[in-house]
Design a protein around this motif. Structure first.
Motif, PDB file in Angstrom:
ATOM      1  N   ASP A 277      44.798  53.667  52.286  1.00 21.21           N
ATOM      2  CA  ASP A 277      44.938  53.942  50.857  1.00 21.21           C
ATOM      3  C   ASP A 277      45.518  55.338  50.633  1.00 21.21           C
ATOM      4  OD1 ASP A 277      43.839  51.461  50.261  1.00 21.21           O
ATOM      5  OD2 ASP A 277      41.819  52.269  49.953  1.00 21.21           O
TER       6      ASP A 277
ATOM      7  N   ASN B 176      47.439  57.031  52.738  1.00 20.38           N
ATOM      8  CA  ASN B 176      48.853  56.999  53.132  1.00 20.38           C
ATOM      9  C   ASN B 176      49.709  56.441  52.006  1.00 20.38           C
ATOM     10  OD1 ASN B 176      48.475  58.095  55.643  1.00 20.38           O
ATOM     11  ND2 ASN B 176      48.579  56.162  56.742  1.00 20.38           N
ATOM     12  N   ALA B 177      49.261  55.362  51.393  1.00 22.39           N
ATOM     13  CA  ALA B 177      50.006  54.755  50.294  1.00 22.39           C
ATOM     14  C   ALA B 177      50.079  55.700  49.099  1.00 22.39           C
ATOM     15  CB  ALA B 177      49.369  53.423  49.891  1.00 22.39           C
ATOM     16  N   TYR B 178      48.971  56.366  48.795  1.00 21.22           N
ATOM     17  CA  TYR B 178      48.937  57.305  47.665  1.00 21.22           C
ATOM     18  C   TYR B 178      49.865  58.487  47.931  1.00 21.22           C
ATOM     19  CZ  TYR B 178      46.988  60.120  43.870  1.00 21.22           C
ATOM     20  OH  TYR B 178      46.812  60.862  42.730  1.00 21.22           O
TER      21      TYR B 178
ATOM     22  N   ARG C  55      53.374  57.432  47.305  1.00 26.93           N
ATOM     23  CA  ARG C  55      53.668  57.370  45.863  1.00 26.93           C
ATOM     24  C   ARG C  55      53.873  58.754  45.271  1.00 26.93           C
ATOM     25  NH1 ARG C  55      49.573  53.553  45.990  1.00 26.93           N
ATOM     26  NH2 ARG C  55      48.106  54.882  44.922  1.00 26.93           N
TER      27      ARG C  55
END
Length: 86
Positions: free
Chosen positions: A74, A76-78, A81
């Protein structure tokens, strides 16, 4: 005589060289590091918010997050973004 061999590499020197080879951006400027468990109670996402806010003001400042935990993917994804993932 007591002491250390002057020509011997410093402890950790080889490991540091490997990290810099893998992440060359770390050699470009100052570095802020978080090392610890990646879970919600640690508020690491807030560190990513800080990294994104500081990036325009201090583009040479690098952030490194070292650790593992249930929210690693999560985070890494944030970070992606926020455009602070390298």
């Amino acid at each position: 005589p007591d002491g250390c061999e002057i020509n011997s590499p410093a402890p950790g020197q080889a490991e540091a060289a490997q990290v810099l080879q893998r992440y060359p951006a770390l050699a470009r400027g100052p570095l802020a590091v978080y090392a610890g468990r990646l879970n919600r109670g640690r508020r690491v996402a807030e560190l990513l918010d800080v990294a994104a806010a500081i990036k325009p003001l201090m583009p040479d400042l690098n952030f490194m997050i070292v650790g593992d935990g249930p929210i690693r993917l999560d985070l890494n994804a944030y970070a992606a973004r926020l455009d602070v993932l390298e």
